[in-house]
Design an enzyme around this catalytic site. Structure first.
Site, PDB file in Angstrom:
ATOM      1  N   ASP A 266     -10.891   3.349   4.402  1.00 14.89           N
ATOM      2  CA  ASP A 266     -11.248   1.923   4.360  1.00 14.89           C
ATOM      3  C   ASP A 266     -12.765   1.743   4.405  1.00 14.89           C
ATOM      4  O   ASP A 266     -13.269   0.639   4.180  1.00 14.89           O
ATOM      5  CB  ASP A 266     -10.629   1.195   5.567  1.00 14.89           C
ATOM      6  CG  ASP A 266      -9.440   0.335   5.164  1.00 14.89           C
ATOM      7  OD1 ASP A 266      -9.329   0.019   3.959  1.00 14.89           O
ATOM      8  OD2 ASP A 266      -8.646  -0.026   6.044  1.00 14.89           O
TER       9      ASP A 266
ATOM     10  N   LYS B 225       0.838  -1.211   0.000  1.00  7.37           N
ATOM     11  CA  LYS B 225       0.000   0.000   0.000  1.00  7.37           C
ATOM     12  C   LYS B 225       0.870   1.257   0.000  1.00  7.37           C
ATOM     13  O   LYS B 225       0.611   2.205  -0.733  1.00  7.37           O
ATOM     14  CB  LYS B 225      -0.934  -0.003   1.227  1.00  7.37           C
ATOM     15  CG  LYS B 225      -2.076  -1.008   1.087  1.00  7.37           C
ATOM     16  CD  LYS B 225      -2.843  -1.215   2.388  1.00  7.37           C
ATOM     17  CE  LYS B 225      -3.846  -2.356   2.233  1.00  7.37           C
ATOM     18  NZ  LYS B 225      -4.469  -2.754   3.515  1.00  7.37           N
TER      19      LYS B 225
ATOM     20  N   GLN C 284      -4.195  -0.947   9.661  1.00  2.02           N
ATOM     21  CA  GLN C 284      -4.143  -2.309   9.123  1.00  2.02           C
ATOM     22  C   GLN C 284      -4.722  -3.306  10.134  1.00  2.02           C
ATOM     23  O   GLN C 284      -4.324  -3.322  11.298  1.00  2.02           O
ATOM     24  CB  GLN C 284      -2.695  -2.674   8.768  1.00  2.02           C
ATOM     25  CG  GLN C 284      -2.527  -4.024   8.124  1.00  2.02           C
ATOM     26  CD  GLN C 284      -3.172  -4.112   6.733  1.00  2.02           C
ATOM     27  OE1 GLN C 284      -3.110  -3.182   5.942  1.00  2.02           O
ATOM     28  NE2 GLN C 284      -3.814  -5.244   6.450  1.00  2.02           N
TER      29      GLN C 284
END
Ligand code: NAD
Length: 302
Positions: free
Chosen positions: A120, A53, A97
């Site tokens: 997200d 990422k 994460q």
């Protein structure tokens, strides 16, 4: 033969679109989009995902803010970091994460992220917006699934869609997006009875179970479109270790179209993360200018 939906190529087109959006921002003299990535602990898969990422973030010309914290970080310290990132105007997107270490309540952390920076799409505000079909940031993997489907399906209305898996990350949001497009959606899970028969009725199958080769050839009706979200490592490390999806890919030649693993949904997830960050950056700039486009829909899939 089924059309292979090339996620890599479609993701590359999204990366190019994002790069041109970043170029426009630079030309307009406004700040470049900034993405903060937070990793707690040393889960090997998470380290790989975060590395990927961050590499794409930099390649796209974004500013990246990397926070690698030890596994013993406590909830209060992590919440403090989230508060700092929420308040930092250079940071337009925040990604924590998952999974987090077991002593940290993931929901508490995700709830603390400013919804406008929640790239997200896991904050309850964005989840709520998705479920009522209004503007919001949409989770990356489900968004990627829809963008892939759009390359092979023109009109979703009335199609039967079966989603395998009901996680908050993939199954539920992808079901919401399909419903928004007026598919007739069935969400299935580990306790579903008669799964093969249910899948056989589907025009669209989204497999997100984390079960290698679960969907067999005779589960899928001829002409269906299959999106394989699964990422499963099988075989012996160093000998024949490889990634496979949740479908028995070689048995699905009679499908109209199918995504490969790897090279299907995976690349789309990172591409959609950057797309979301760019959307979030633009939205935050608009919010700073009263009266300018505040009501505009954030993510349009039409
Ligand atoms: P999860 O474990 O949170 O959820 C799995 C879901 O599948 C559950 O709802 C469970 O009930 C259901 N399920 C499990 N086995 C089943 C079975 N045999 N029959 C029917 N339902 C079954 O997983 P997740 O986070 O939603 O991820 C699912 C898969 O997608 C995993 O392989 C994961 O690695 C992959 N994934 C890929 C990406 C990507 O970028 N391509 C992103 C996220 C997840």
């Amino acid at each position: 033969m089924a059309t292979i939906i090339d996620g890599k190529a479609i993701a590359a087109a999204i990366f190019a679109e994002v790069a041109s959006g970043v170029g426009e921002m630079a030309a307009a003299g406004v700040g470049l989009p900034g993405l903060a990535v937070v990793l707690v602990g040393e889960d090997p898969a998470s380290i790989v995902y975060v590395g990927r990422k961050l590499a794409h973030t930099r390649k796209a010309g974004f500013q990246s803010f990397e926070h690698r914290l030890p596994a013993e970080t406590n909830e209060v310290d992590l919440l403090e970091l989230i508060e700092q990132l929420n308040a930092n105007p250079m940071v337009n997107g925040i990604l924590v994460q998952l999974p987090l270490p077991p002593h940290i309540r993931a929901n508490r952390i995700l709830d603390a992220i400013e919804p406008l920076k929640d790239v997200d799409g896991f904050h309850p505000v964005n989840v709520g917006r998705l479920s009522i079909g209004t503007e919001g940031l949409v989770p990356c993997t489900p968004l990627g699934c829809m963008l892939l489907l759009e390359t092979v399906i023109e009109d979703f209305r009335g199609l039967k869609a079966v989603v395998i898996g009901k996680s908050n990350i993939v199954g539920k949001p992808v079901a919401m997006l399909l419903l928004e497009r007026e598919c007739t959606v069935t969400v299935t899970h580990i306790a579903t009875r008669g799964l093969p028969e249910i899948v056989r009725s589907a025009d669209i199958v989204v497999a997100a179970a984390g079960s290698p080769g679960l969907v067999r050839g005779d589960w899928v009706k001829p002409g269906a479109v299959v999106i394989d979200v699964g990422i499963n490592r099988i075989g012996t490390p160093g000998i024949d270790s490889r990634l496979v999806g949740d479908t028995a890919f070689v048995e699905l030649g009679h499908a109209a179209a199918i995504t490969p693993v790897p090279g299907g949904v995976g690349p789309m997830t990172v591409a959609c993360l950057l797309r979301n960050t760019l959307i979030a950056a633009k939205k935050q700039q608009r919010s700073a200018l009263p009266g300018d486009g505040r009501q505009k829909r954030l993510v349009s899939l039409t």
